[in-house]
Design a protein around this motif. Structure first.
Motif, PDB file in Angstrom:
ATOM      1  N   UNK A  14       0.812  -1.217   0.000  1.00  0.00           N
ATOM      2  CA  UNK A  14       0.000   0.000   0.000  1.00  0.00           C
ATOM      3  C   UNK A  14       0.844   1.267   0.000  1.00  0.00           C
ATOM      4  N   UNK A  15       2.119   1.137   0.364  1.00  0.00           N
ATOM      5  CA  UNK A  15       2.949   2.331   0.511  1.00  0.00           C
ATOM      6  C   UNK A  15       3.247   3.023  -0.804  1.00  0.00           C
ATOM      7  N   UNK A  16       3.207   2.326  -1.913  1.00  0.00           N
ATOM      8  CA  UNK A  16       3.605   2.918  -3.189  1.00  0.00           C
ATOM      9  C   UNK A  16       2.548   2.814  -4.255  1.00  0.00           C
ATOM     10  N   UNK A  17       2.690   3.645  -5.272  1.00  0.00           N
ATOM     11  CA  UNK A  17       1.746   3.632  -6.385  1.00  0.00           C
ATOM     12  C   UNK A  17       2.104   2.576  -7.416  1.00  0.00           C
ATOM     13  N   UNK A  18       3.378   2.187  -7.476  1.00  0.00           N
ATOM     14  CA  UNK A  18       3.853   1.217  -8.464  1.00  0.00           C
ATOM     15  C   UNK A  18       4.688   0.170  -7.739  1.00  0.00           C
ATOM     16  N   UNK A  46      -3.665  -6.314  -4.483  1.00  0.00           N
ATOM     17  CA  UNK A  46      -3.728  -4.992  -3.861  1.00  0.00           C
ATOM     18  C   UNK A  46      -4.128  -3.898  -4.846  1.00  0.00           C
ATOM     19  N   UNK A  47      -4.370  -4.256  -6.104  1.00  0.00           N
ATOM     20  CA  UNK A  47      -4.789  -3.267  -7.087  1.00  0.00           C
ATOM     21  C   UNK A  47      -3.690  -2.308  -7.493  1.00  0.00           C
ATOM     22  N   UNK A  48      -2.456  -2.765  -7.480  1.00  0.00           N
ATOM     23  CA  UNK A  48      -1.332  -1.896  -7.813  1.00  0.00           C
ATOM     24  C   UNK A  48      -0.883  -2.124  -9.262  1.00  0.00           C
ATOM     25  N   UNK A  49      -0.532  -1.040  -9.922  1.00  0.00           N
ATOM     26  CA  UNK A  49       0.120  -1.138 -11.223  1.00  0.00           C
ATOM     27  C   UNK A  49       1.525  -1.683 -11.010  1.00  0.00           C
ATOM     28  N   UNK A  50       2.010  -2.485 -11.953  1.00  0.00           N
ATOM     29  CA  UNK A  50       3.291  -3.160 -11.762  1.00  0.00           C
ATOM     30  C   UNK A  50       4.204  -2.961 -12.965  1.00  0.00           C
ATOM     31  N   UNK A  51       5.505  -2.988 -12.669  1.00  0.00           N
ATOM     32  CA  UNK A  51       6.549  -3.034 -13.691  1.00  0.00           C
ATOM     33  C   UNK A  51       7.401  -4.252 -13.373  1.00  0.00           C
ATOM     34  N   UNK A  52       7.535  -5.175 -14.330  1.00  0.00           N
ATOM     35  CA  UNK A  52       8.201  -6.444 -14.064  1.00  0.00           C
ATOM     36  C   UNK A  52       9.173  -6.783 -15.183  1.00  0.00           C
TER      37      UNK A  52
END
Length: 551
Positions: free
Chosen positions: A398-402, A422-428
Protein backbone atom coordinates in the motif's frame (compact mmCIF):
# COMPACT_ATOMS: atom_id res chain seq x y z
CA UNK A 1 -11.05 -40.24 0.03
CA UNK A 2 -7.84 -40.69 1.97
CA UNK A 3 -4.91 -38.59 0.71
CA UNK A 4 -1.25 -39.10 1.55
CA UNK A 5 0.20 -35.56 1.40
CA UNK A 6 3.97 -35.66 0.76
CA UNK A 7 6.03 -32.57 1.61
CA UNK A 8 9.67 -31.59 1.89
CA UNK A 9 10.75 -28.65 4.03
CA UNK A 10 7.21 -27.30 4.24
CA UNK A 11 3.85 -28.24 5.74
CA UNK A 12 3.13 -28.79 8.59
CA UNK A 13 6.16 -26.81 9.77
CA UNK A 14 5.94 -23.07 10.34
CA UNK A 15 7.73 -21.06 7.68
CA UNK A 16 7.96 -23.76 5.04
CA UNK A 17 7.72 -22.71 1.40
CA UNK A 18 4.63 -24.84 0.80
CA UNK A 19 3.12 -24.39 4.26
CA UNK A 20 0.43 -21.81 3.53
CA UNK A 21 -0.69 -23.45 0.30
CA UNK A 22 -0.93 -26.93 1.83
CA UNK A 23 -2.79 -25.61 4.86
CA UNK A 24 -5.38 -23.91 2.65
CA UNK A 25 -5.74 -27.04 0.53
CA UNK A 26 -6.28 -29.33 3.51
CA UNK A 27 -8.74 -26.98 5.19
CA UNK A 28 -10.63 -26.40 1.96
CA UNK A 29 -11.07 -30.13 1.28
CA UNK A 30 -12.65 -31.05 4.58
CA UNK A 31 -14.64 -33.89 2.97
CA UNK A 32 -11.40 -35.86 2.53
CA UNK A 33 -8.97 -37.36 5.05
CA UNK A 34 -5.28 -36.47 4.97
CA UNK A 35 -2.19 -38.29 6.21
CA UNK A 36 0.82 -35.97 6.07
CA UNK A 37 4.29 -37.39 5.40
CA UNK A 38 6.83 -34.61 5.87
CA UNK A 39 10.54 -34.71 5.07
CA UNK A 40 12.54 -32.29 7.24
CA UNK A 41 15.13 -30.47 5.16
CA UNK A 42 17.37 -29.22 7.97
CA UNK A 43 17.93 -29.29 11.75
CA UNK A 44 16.69 -25.71 12.14
CA UNK A 45 13.24 -26.77 10.99
CA UNK A 46 12.69 -28.96 14.04
CA UNK A 47 12.59 -25.89 16.28
CA UNK A 48 10.05 -24.03 14.16
CA UNK A 49 7.05 -26.03 15.36
CA UNK A 50 3.90 -26.89 13.43
CA UNK A 51 1.05 -24.82 12.15
CA UNK A 52 -2.35 -25.64 13.74
CA UNK A 53 -3.49 -28.99 12.34
CA UNK A 54 -7.15 -29.23 11.20
CA UNK A 55 -9.22 -32.27 12.23
CA UNK A 56 -9.22 -33.80 8.72
CA UNK A 57 -5.49 -34.50 9.14
CA UNK A 58 -5.59 -37.94 10.72
CA UNK A 59 -1.87 -38.19 11.44
CA UNK A 60 1.50 -36.65 10.66
CA UNK A 61 4.69 -38.61 10.17
CA UNK A 62 8.05 -36.90 9.77
CA UNK A 63 11.56 -38.00 8.81
CA UNK A 64 14.93 -36.35 8.50
CA UNK A 65 16.73 -36.11 5.20
CA UNK A 66 20.05 -35.87 6.99
CA UNK A 67 21.57 -38.71 9.02
CA UNK A 68 24.85 -39.71 10.62
CA UNK A 69 27.08 -41.99 8.62
CA UNK A 70 26.56 -45.02 10.86
CA UNK A 71 22.75 -44.81 11.02
CA UNK A 72 20.76 -47.73 9.67
CA UNK A 73 21.09 -51.51 9.71
CA UNK A 74 24.37 -53.22 8.89
CA UNK A 75 24.13 -55.24 5.71
CA UNK A 76 25.19 -58.86 5.60
CA UNK A 77 27.53 -60.17 2.94
CA UNK A 78 24.78 -61.18 0.52
CA UNK A 79 22.81 -57.96 0.99
CA UNK A 80 25.99 -55.94 0.56
CA UNK A 81 26.70 -57.64 -2.77
CA UNK A 82 23.14 -56.90 -3.88
CA UNK A 83 23.48 -53.28 -2.82
CA UNK A 84 26.73 -52.83 -4.74
CA UNK A 85 25.14 -54.39 -7.83
CA UNK A 86 21.92 -52.36 -7.77
CA UNK A 87 23.51 -49.08 -6.68
CA UNK A 88 26.10 -49.49 -9.40
CA UNK A 89 23.27 -49.99 -11.91
CA UNK A 90 21.62 -46.77 -10.69
CA UNK A 91 24.87 -44.84 -11.02
CA UNK A 92 25.47 -46.41 -14.43
CA UNK A 93 22.17 -44.88 -15.57
CA UNK A 94 23.19 -41.53 -14.09
CA UNK A 95 26.48 -41.62 -16.01
CA UNK A 96 25.01 -43.12 -19.19
CA UNK A 97 26.14 -41.60 -22.51
CA UNK A 98 23.85 -38.85 -23.75
CA UNK A 99 23.66 -40.41 -27.20
CA UNK A 100 22.01 -43.54 -25.80
CA UNK A 101 18.31 -44.37 -25.88
CA UNK A 102 16.43 -42.17 -23.41
CA UNK A 103 13.78 -44.85 -22.83
CA UNK A 104 16.37 -47.52 -22.08
CA UNK A 105 18.23 -45.25 -19.66
CA UNK A 106 14.96 -44.31 -17.93
CA UNK A 107 14.03 -47.99 -17.53
CA UNK A 108 17.49 -48.77 -16.21
CA UNK A 109 17.33 -45.96 -13.64
CA UNK A 110 13.79 -46.84 -12.55
CA UNK A 111 14.46 -50.56 -12.21
CA UNK A 112 17.58 -49.91 -10.14
CA UNK A 113 15.74 -47.42 -7.94
CA UNK A 114 12.90 -49.83 -7.14
CA UNK A 115 15.25 -52.74 -6.63
CA UNK A 116 17.16 -50.68 -4.08
CA UNK A 117 13.86 -49.85 -2.38
CA UNK A 118 12.99 -53.55 -2.16
CA UNK A 119 16.42 -54.27 -0.71
CA UNK A 120 15.92 -51.51 1.86
CA UNK A 121 12.55 -53.00 2.84
CA UNK A 122 14.08 -56.47 3.24
CA UNK A 123 17.17 -55.35 5.18
CA UNK A 124 15.70 -52.57 7.31
CA UNK A 125 17.54 -49.58 5.79
CA UNK A 126 20.26 -48.55 3.34
CA UNK A 127 21.24 -45.37 5.16
CA UNK A 128 24.67 -46.57 6.16
CA UNK A 129 25.30 -48.36 2.86
CA UNK A 130 24.59 -45.21 0.83
CA UNK A 131 27.37 -43.43 2.72
CA UNK A 132 29.81 -46.33 2.83
CA UNK A 133 33.11 -46.87 1.04
CA UNK A 134 31.28 -49.34 -1.22
CA UNK A 135 29.02 -46.51 -2.41
CA UNK A 136 32.02 -44.28 -3.15
CA UNK A 137 33.75 -47.09 -5.03
CA UNK A 138 30.61 -47.76 -7.09
CA UNK A 139 30.40 -44.08 -7.97
CA UNK A 140 34.06 -43.98 -9.01
CA UNK A 141 33.55 -47.05 -11.20
CA UNK A 142 30.55 -45.43 -12.91
CA UNK A 143 32.50 -42.20 -13.49
CA UNK A 144 35.36 -44.06 -15.13
CA UNK A 145 33.12 -46.20 -17.35
CA UNK A 146 33.27 -45.71 -21.14
CA UNK A 147 30.84 -43.06 -22.33
CA UNK A 148 30.50 -41.32 -18.96
CA UNK A 149 30.49 -37.49 -19.08
CA UNK A 150 33.90 -35.91 -19.44
CA UNK A 151 33.45 -33.96 -16.21
CA UNK A 152 32.67 -37.20 -14.37
CA UNK A 153 35.87 -38.79 -15.69
CA UNK A 154 37.80 -36.01 -14.00
CA UNK A 155 36.12 -36.45 -10.59
CA UNK A 156 38.55 -36.56 -7.69
CA UNK A 157 38.09 -38.08 -4.24
CA UNK A 158 36.58 -34.91 -2.68
CA UNK A 159 34.14 -34.74 -5.59
CA UNK A 160 33.13 -38.38 -5.15
CA UNK A 161 32.59 -37.88 -1.42
CA UNK A 162 30.47 -34.77 -1.99
CA UNK A 163 28.27 -36.52 -4.57
CA UNK A 164 27.91 -39.62 -2.39
CA UNK A 165 26.78 -37.52 0.55
CA UNK A 166 24.22 -35.68 -1.61
CA UNK A 167 22.83 -38.90 -3.09
CA UNK A 168 22.53 -40.48 0.35
CA UNK A 169 20.42 -37.53 1.43
CA UNK A 170 18.29 -37.50 -1.71
CA UNK A 171 17.68 -41.27 -1.48
CA UNK A 172 16.89 -41.20 2.23
CA UNK A 173 13.17 -42.00 1.55
CA UNK A 174 14.22 -45.47 0.35
CA UNK A 175 14.98 -46.42 3.95
CA UNK A 176 11.80 -45.09 5.58
CA UNK A 177 9.09 -47.32 7.06
CA UNK A 178 6.31 -45.44 5.28
CA UNK A 179 5.19 -48.12 2.81
CA UNK A 180 3.35 -50.70 4.91
CA UNK A 181 -0.35 -51.47 5.14
CA UNK A 182 -0.66 -49.06 8.06
CA UNK A 183 0.97 -46.19 6.13
CA UNK A 184 1.05 -45.12 2.48
CA UNK A 185 -0.27 -48.47 1.30
CA UNK A 186 -3.54 -47.59 3.00
CA UNK A 187 -4.16 -44.25 1.25
CA UNK A 188 -6.21 -43.85 -1.91
CA UNK A 189 -3.91 -41.26 -3.48
CA UNK A 190 -0.44 -39.79 -2.88
CA UNK A 191 -0.16 -36.06 -3.50
CA UNK A 192 3.45 -34.82 -3.62
CA UNK A 193 3.73 -31.06 -3.19
CA UNK A 194 7.00 -30.93 -5.13
CA UNK A 195 9.22 -33.13 -7.22
CA UNK A 196 12.54 -34.63 -6.13
CA UNK A 197 12.81 -36.31 -2.74
CA UNK A 198 9.24 -35.33 -1.76
CA UNK A 199 7.83 -37.34 -4.68
CA UNK A 200 10.08 -40.36 -4.06
CA UNK A 201 7.83 -41.85 -1.32
CA UNK A 202 4.94 -41.55 -3.77
CA UNK A 203 6.91 -43.45 -6.39
CA UNK A 204 7.64 -46.23 -3.90
CA UNK A 205 4.01 -46.40 -2.70
CA UNK A 206 3.00 -46.75 -6.34
CA UNK A 207 5.58 -49.48 -6.89
CA UNK A 208 4.80 -51.48 -3.75
CA UNK A 209 1.03 -51.01 -3.52
CA UNK A 210 -0.22 -49.44 -6.74
CA UNK A 211 -1.19 -46.14 -5.08
CA UNK A 212 -1.71 -43.46 -7.77
CA UNK A 213 0.57 -40.41 -7.61
CA UNK A 214 -0.25 -36.74 -8.17
CA UNK A 215 2.69 -34.29 -8.32
CA UNK A 216 2.30 -30.54 -7.90
CA UNK A 217 5.21 -28.23 -8.77
CA UNK A 218 4.82 -24.51 -8.25
CA UNK A 219 8.56 -24.20 -8.51
CA UNK A 220 10.12 -26.93 -10.67
CA UNK A 221 12.43 -28.89 -8.38
CA UNK A 222 14.82 -29.82 -11.20
CA UNK A 223 15.16 -26.17 -12.19
CA UNK A 224 15.89 -25.26 -8.56
CA UNK A 225 18.68 -27.85 -8.47
CA UNK A 226 20.17 -26.51 -11.68
CA UNK A 227 20.14 -22.97 -10.29
CA UNK A 228 21.70 -24.10 -7.01
CA UNK A 229 24.51 -25.85 -8.90
CA UNK A 230 26.08 -22.65 -10.17
CA UNK A 231 29.73 -22.34 -11.26
CA UNK A 232 30.78 -21.11 -7.81
CA UNK A 233 28.84 -23.72 -5.83
CA UNK A 234 30.80 -26.90 -6.61
CA UNK A 235 33.41 -28.51 -8.84
CA UNK A 236 32.42 -29.31 -12.46
CA UNK A 237 32.30 -33.05 -11.75
CA UNK A 238 29.94 -32.57 -8.80
CA UNK A 239 27.66 -30.30 -10.81
CA UNK A 240 27.55 -32.71 -13.76
CA UNK A 241 26.80 -35.79 -11.66
CA UNK A 242 24.13 -34.16 -9.49
CA UNK A 243 22.46 -32.55 -12.49
CA UNK A 244 22.32 -35.95 -14.20
CA UNK A 245 20.91 -37.67 -11.11
CA UNK A 246 18.18 -35.09 -10.53
CA UNK A 247 17.34 -35.15 -14.22
CA UNK A 248 16.87 -38.94 -14.13
CA UNK A 249 14.79 -38.73 -10.94
CA UNK A 250 12.57 -35.98 -12.37
CA UNK A 251 12.02 -38.00 -15.55
CA UNK A 252 10.98 -41.02 -13.48
CA UNK A 253 8.57 -38.93 -11.40
CA UNK A 254 7.03 -37.39 -14.52
CA UNK A 255 6.76 -40.78 -16.19
CA UNK A 256 5.01 -42.52 -13.29
CA UNK A 257 2.70 -39.78 -11.99
CA UNK A 258 -0.95 -40.11 -12.95
CA UNK A 259 -1.28 -36.33 -13.26
CA UNK A 260 1.16 -33.43 -12.99
CA UNK A 261 -0.08 -30.02 -11.87
CA UNK A 262 2.44 -27.25 -12.59
CA UNK A 263 1.62 -23.81 -11.26
CA UNK A 264 2.20 -22.06 -14.57
CA UNK A 265 2.86 -22.65 -18.25
CA UNK A 266 6.51 -21.86 -17.55
CA UNK A 267 6.73 -24.83 -15.17
CA UNK A 268 4.70 -26.91 -17.61
CA UNK A 269 7.27 -26.35 -20.37
CA UNK A 270 10.03 -27.54 -18.04
CA UNK A 271 8.12 -30.72 -17.33
CA UNK A 272 7.45 -31.39 -21.01
CA UNK A 273 11.14 -30.94 -21.84
CA UNK A 274 11.92 -33.58 -19.22
CA UNK A 275 9.62 -36.08 -20.90
CA UNK A 276 6.27 -35.49 -19.19
CA UNK A 277 3.25 -36.55 -21.24
CA UNK A 278 1.30 -33.44 -22.21
CA UNK A 279 -2.01 -35.30 -21.85
CA UNK A 280 -1.35 -35.84 -18.13
CA UNK A 281 -0.53 -32.21 -17.28
CA UNK A 282 -3.07 -29.82 -15.74
CA UNK A 283 -1.96 -26.25 -14.98
CA UNK A 284 -3.27 -25.19 -11.55
CA UNK A 285 -2.31 -21.72 -10.33
CA UNK A 286 -1.38 -21.38 -6.63
CA UNK A 287 -4.27 -20.57 -4.36
CA UNK A 288 -3.62 -17.32 -2.50
CA UNK A 289 -5.58 -15.61 0.28
CA UNK A 290 -7.16 -12.59 -1.36
CA UNK A 291 -8.98 -11.48 1.80
CA UNK A 292 -5.83 -10.22 3.52
CA UNK A 293 -5.27 -7.77 0.64
CA UNK A 294 -8.92 -6.73 0.23
CA UNK A 295 -8.69 -3.54 2.29
CA UNK A 296 -5.69 -2.27 0.33
CA UNK A 297 -7.13 -3.34 -3.02
CA UNK A 298 -10.37 -1.49 -2.38
CA UNK A 299 -8.61 1.74 -1.38
CA UNK A 300 -6.02 2.51 -4.09
CA UNK A 301 -5.97 6.20 -3.08
CA UNK A 302 -3.86 5.30 -0.03
CA UNK A 303 -0.76 4.96 -2.20
CA UNK A 304 1.97 7.60 -2.28
CA UNK A 305 1.96 8.72 -5.90
CA UNK A 306 5.75 9.25 -5.94
CA UNK A 307 6.83 5.96 -4.36
CA UNK A 308 8.00 2.74 -5.99
CA UNK A 309 7.83 -0.44 -3.89
CA UNK A 310 9.84 -3.65 -4.18
CA UNK A 311 8.80 -6.63 -1.98
CA UNK A 312 10.42 -10.04 -1.72
CA UNK A 313 13.29 -12.15 -0.45
CA UNK A 314 16.63 -10.39 -0.85
CA UNK A 315 19.09 -12.50 -2.83
CA UNK A 316 21.22 -11.99 -5.98
CA UNK A 317 18.57 -13.50 -8.29
CA UNK A 318 16.25 -10.56 -7.48
CA UNK A 319 18.75 -8.16 -9.10
CA UNK A 320 18.29 -5.21 -6.77
CA UNK A 321 21.49 -3.76 -8.18
CA UNK A 322 19.79 -3.19 -11.55
CA UNK A 323 16.78 -1.75 -9.73
CA UNK A 324 18.96 0.78 -7.89
CA UNK A 325 20.64 1.85 -11.13
CA UNK A 326 17.22 2.12 -12.76
CA UNK A 327 15.99 4.27 -9.89
CA UNK A 328 18.93 6.60 -10.43
CA UNK A 329 17.56 7.19 -13.94
CA UNK A 330 14.05 7.64 -12.53
CA UNK A 331 15.29 10.36 -10.18
CA UNK A 332 16.67 12.33 -13.11
CA UNK A 333 13.16 12.51 -14.56
CA UNK A 334 11.17 12.56 -11.30
CA UNK A 335 13.27 14.24 -8.55
CA UNK A 336 10.66 13.59 -5.85
CA UNK A 337 10.44 9.83 -6.50
CA UNK A 338 11.26 7.43 -3.68
CA UNK A 339 12.02 3.70 -3.59
CA UNK A 340 11.04 1.45 -0.71
CA UNK A 341 12.66 -2.02 -0.56
CA UNK A 342 10.79 -4.36 1.78
CA UNK A 343 12.33 -7.78 2.20
CA UNK A 344 14.30 -10.29 4.24
CA UNK A 345 17.76 -11.52 3.21
CA UNK A 346 18.04 -15.26 2.49
CA UNK A 347 20.97 -16.85 4.32
CA UNK A 348 24.52 -15.54 4.46
CA UNK A 349 24.53 -14.84 0.73
CA UNK A 350 21.43 -12.70 1.11
CA UNK A 351 22.96 -10.79 4.03
CA UNK A 352 26.06 -10.00 1.96
CA UNK A 353 23.90 -8.97 -1.00
CA UNK A 354 21.80 -6.66 1.20
CA UNK A 355 24.97 -5.01 2.50
CA UNK A 356 26.14 -4.53 -1.09
CA UNK A 357 22.81 -2.94 -2.05
CA UNK A 358 22.85 -0.61 0.96
CA UNK A 359 26.35 0.54 0.06
CA UNK A 360 25.33 1.10 -3.57
CA UNK A 361 22.25 3.09 -2.50
CA UNK A 362 24.40 5.29 -0.25
CA UNK A 363 26.79 5.88 -3.15
CA UNK A 364 24.11 6.62 -5.77
CA UNK A 365 21.85 8.69 -3.52
CA UNK A 366 23.65 10.74 -0.85
CA UNK A 367 21.41 11.87 1.98
CA UNK A 368 19.33 14.85 0.91
CA UNK A 369 18.05 17.78 2.98
CA UNK A 370 15.64 20.56 2.14
CA UNK A 371 17.91 23.23 3.56
CA UNK A 372 21.27 23.81 5.27
CA UNK A 373 19.76 23.37 8.74
CA UNK A 374 17.64 20.27 8.02
CA UNK A 375 18.55 16.64 8.50
CA UNK A 376 18.83 14.75 5.23
CA UNK A 377 17.65 11.27 4.37
CA UNK A 378 18.08 8.82 1.51
CA UNK A 379 15.33 8.38 -1.11
CA UNK A 380 15.93 4.62 -0.92
CA UNK A 381 14.82 2.81 2.25
CA UNK A 382 15.38 -0.83 3.27
CA UNK A 383 12.86 -2.30 5.72
CA UNK A 384 11.30 -5.62 6.72
CA UNK A 385 7.67 -6.56 7.18
CA UNK A 386 6.85 -5.83 10.81
CA UNK A 387 8.84 -2.58 10.96
CA UNK A 388 6.94 0.67 11.69
CA UNK A 389 7.16 1.64 8.01
CA UNK A 390 5.54 -1.69 6.94
CA UNK A 391 3.66 -3.34 9.84
CA UNK A 392 2.05 -5.95 7.57
CA UNK A 393 2.58 -7.27 4.06
CA UNK A 394 -0.50 -5.43 2.69
CA UNK A 395 0.88 -2.21 4.23
CA UNK A 396 4.12 -2.75 2.31
CA UNK A 397 2.27 -2.89 -1.01
CA UNK A 398 0.00 0.00 0.00
CA UNK A 399 2.95 2.33 0.51
CA UNK A 400 3.60 2.92 -3.19
CA UNK A 401 1.75 3.63 -6.38
CA UNK A 402 3.85 1.22 -8.46
CA UNK A 403 5.20 -2.20 -7.47
CA UNK A 404 8.42 -3.25 -9.19
CA UNK A 405 9.80 -6.75 -9.80
CA UNK A 406 13.40 -6.73 -11.07
CA UNK A 407 14.31 -10.45 -10.92
CA UNK A 408 16.50 -12.32 -13.36
CA UNK A 409 15.20 -15.67 -12.03
CA UNK A 410 11.59 -16.44 -11.13
CA UNK A 411 9.23 -19.37 -11.00
CA UNK A 412 5.71 -18.30 -10.13
CA UNK A 413 6.05 -14.63 -9.03
CA UNK A 414 4.06 -14.67 -5.79
CA UNK A 415 4.87 -11.05 -4.92
CA UNK A 416 3.56 -9.94 -8.30
CA UNK A 417 0.25 -11.75 -7.70
CA UNK A 418 0.02 -10.16 -4.24
CA UNK A 419 0.55 -6.72 -5.74
CA UNK A 420 -2.26 -7.48 -8.20
CA UNK A 421 -4.60 -8.40 -5.33
CA UNK A 422 -3.73 -4.99 -3.86
CA UNK A 423 -4.79 -3.27 -7.09
CA UNK A 424 -1.33 -1.90 -7.81
CA UNK A 425 0.12 -1.14 -11.22
CA UNK A 426 3.29 -3.16 -11.76
CA UNK A 427 6.55 -3.03 -13.69
CA UNK A 428 8.20 -6.44 -14.06
CA UNK A 429 11.06 -8.14 -15.85
CA UNK A 430 10.20 -10.82 -18.41
CA UNK A 431 11.33 -13.93 -16.51
CA UNK A 432 9.65 -17.14 -15.41
CA UNK A 433 5.86 -16.98 -15.40
CA UNK A 434 5.67 -13.18 -15.16
CA UNK A 435 3.96 -12.60 -18.52
CA UNK A 436 1.49 -15.39 -17.84
CA UNK A 437 0.60 -13.98 -14.42
CA UNK A 438 0.42 -10.33 -15.40
CA UNK A 439 -1.62 -11.01 -18.54
CA UNK A 440 -1.41 -7.48 -19.95
CA UNK A 441 -2.32 -5.71 -16.71
CA UNK A 442 1.18 -4.32 -16.14
CA UNK A 443 4.34 -3.26 -17.93
CA UNK A 444 6.99 -5.89 -18.71
CA UNK A 445 10.61 -5.12 -19.65
CA UNK A 446 13.69 -7.27 -20.42
CA UNK A 447 15.76 -8.41 -17.41
CA UNK A 448 19.10 -6.74 -16.61
CA UNK A 449 18.04 -3.60 -18.47
CA UNK A 450 18.00 -0.68 -15.98
CA UNK A 451 17.16 1.87 -18.66
CA UNK A 452 14.04 0.02 -19.82
CA UNK A 453 13.01 -0.54 -16.19
CA UNK A 454 13.42 3.17 -15.47
CA UNK A 455 11.42 4.27 -18.52
CA UNK A 456 8.51 2.01 -17.57
CA UNK A 457 8.51 3.30 -13.98
CA UNK A 458 8.58 6.93 -15.12
CA UNK A 459 5.72 6.29 -17.54
CA UNK A 460 3.49 5.03 -14.73
CA UNK A 461 4.56 7.66 -12.19
CA UNK A 462 3.55 10.39 -14.63
CA UNK A 463 0.17 8.89 -15.56
CA UNK A 464 -2.15 8.35 -12.56
CA UNK A 465 -5.12 7.42 -14.75
CA UNK A 466 -3.15 4.66 -16.44
CA UNK A 467 -1.98 3.40 -13.05
CA UNK A 468 -5.58 3.24 -11.87
CA UNK A 469 -6.75 1.34 -14.97
CA UNK A 470 -3.91 -1.17 -14.79
CA UNK A 471 -4.34 -1.65 -11.04
CA UNK A 472 -8.07 -2.32 -11.34
CA UNK A 473 -7.52 -4.77 -14.20
CA UNK A 474 -4.75 -6.52 -12.25
CA UNK A 475 -6.96 -6.93 -9.20
CA UNK A 476 -9.82 -8.35 -11.28
CA UNK A 477 -7.46 -10.84 -12.95
CA UNK A 478 -5.94 -11.97 -9.66
CA UNK A 479 -9.35 -12.49 -8.07
CA UNK A 480 -10.45 -14.53 -11.07
CA UNK A 481 -7.39 -16.79 -11.38
CA UNK A 482 -5.31 -16.91 -8.21
CA UNK A 483 -7.79 -17.23 -5.35
CA UNK A 484 -7.96 -20.09 -2.87
CA UNK A 485 -11.40 -21.18 -4.06
CA UNK A 486 -10.25 -21.78 -7.64
CA UNK A 487 -7.25 -23.79 -6.42
CA UNK A 488 -9.30 -26.00 -4.10
CA UNK A 489 -11.98 -26.64 -6.73
CA UNK A 490 -9.32 -27.62 -9.26
CA UNK A 491 -7.68 -30.16 -6.94
CA UNK A 492 -11.00 -31.59 -5.84
CA UNK A 493 -11.80 -32.32 -9.49
CA UNK A 494 -8.33 -33.75 -10.12
CA UNK A 495 -8.61 -36.08 -7.13
CA UNK A 496 -11.88 -37.44 -8.50
CA UNK A 497 -10.41 -37.70 -12.01
CA UNK A 498 -7.48 -39.78 -10.78
CA UNK A 499 -9.68 -42.09 -8.76
CA UNK A 500 -12.04 -42.55 -11.70
CA UNK A 501 -9.16 -43.85 -13.84
CA UNK A 502 -7.42 -45.95 -11.21
CA UNK A 503 -8.88 -49.32 -10.19
CA UNK A 504 -9.71 -49.82 -6.54
CA UNK A 505 -6.94 -51.88 -4.92
CA UNK A 506 -7.33 -55.10 -2.93
CA UNK A 507 -11.13 -55.03 -3.00
CA UNK A 508 -12.71 -56.75 -6.03
CA UNK A 509 -11.45 -58.58 -9.11
CA UNK A 510 -13.09 -59.78 -12.29
CA UNK A 511 -13.02 -63.31 -13.71
CA UNK A 512 -9.53 -62.74 -15.12
CA UNK A 513 -8.23 -61.59 -11.75
CA UNK A 514 -7.96 -57.92 -12.78
CA UNK A 515 -9.08 -55.18 -10.35
CA UNK A 516 -12.55 -53.78 -10.93
CA UNK A 517 -12.79 -49.99 -11.15
CA UNK A 518 -15.38 -48.34 -8.91
CA UNK A 519 -15.67 -51.52 -6.82
CA UNK A 520 -16.30 -49.24 -3.84
CA UNK A 521 -18.42 -46.25 -4.91
CA UNK A 522 -18.10 -42.92 -3.15
CA UNK A 523 -21.40 -43.57 -1.35
CA UNK A 524 -19.86 -46.57 0.39
CA UNK A 525 -17.85 -44.21 2.60
CA UNK A 526 -21.02 -42.58 3.94
CA UNK A 527 -22.05 -44.04 7.34
CA UNK A 528 -25.16 -46.20 7.17
CA UNK A 529 -26.44 -49.51 5.84
CA UNK A 530 -26.97 -49.88 2.09
CA UNK A 531 -29.44 -52.32 0.57
CA UNK A 532 -28.63 -54.32 -2.56
CA UNK A 533 -30.98 -53.56 -5.50
CA UNK A 534 -33.10 -56.47 -6.74
CA UNK A 535 -31.36 -56.64 -10.12
CA UNK A 536 -27.96 -57.10 -8.46
CA UNK A 537 -28.86 -59.85 -5.98
CA UNK A 538 -27.68 -62.52 -8.39
CA UNK A 539 -24.28 -60.89 -9.01
CA UNK A 540 -21.21 -63.13 -8.78
CA UNK A 541 -19.13 -63.05 -5.61
CA UNK A 542 -16.20 -60.98 -6.99
CA UNK A 543 -18.50 -58.06 -7.84
CA UNK A 544 -20.02 -58.10 -4.32
CA UNK A 545 -16.63 -58.06 -2.64
CA UNK A 546 -16.51 -54.28 -2.87
CA UNK A 547 -19.27 -53.93 -0.28
CA UNK A 548 -17.11 -55.78 2.22
CA UNK A 549 -14.33 -53.22 1.84
CA UNK A 550 -16.33 -50.33 3.32
CA UNK A 551 -14.44 -48.58 6.08
Amino acid sequence: MRIGLLTEGGYPYVGGDTGLWCDRLVRGLGQHEFDVYALKSGPEQEGDGWVPIPPQVRRVRTARLWTAGDDGATLGRRARRQFIEHYGELLGAVCAPQEGSAAEVADRFGNALYTLAELARDTGALTGALRSDHAVTALERACRAPGAPRAAHEARVPDLLAVTDHLARALRPLSLDWYGEDALAAVDLCHATSGGSAALPGLLARHFSGVPLLVTEYGVQLRAHYLALGPDSAAPAVRALLAAFHGRLAAEVYRRAEILTPGSSHARRWQERCGADRARIRTVHPGMDADRFAEVGEAPERADADTLVWVGRIEPGRDLVSLLHAFAEVRKEEPHARLRVVGVPVGAEGEAYLAQCRALAAQLFPDEAEGPHAVGDNPVSFTEVGAPEAPTLPDAYAAGAVVVLSSVVEGFPVTLAEAMFCGRATVSTDVGAVVEVIGGTGLVVPPRNPRALAEACVALLRDPERRARLGAAARARALELFGVEQNIAAFHGIYLEIMSHCPVRRVAVDEAGEPLPFAVPAEAHVPGRWTVPTLLRGSPAPARAGAEGVR
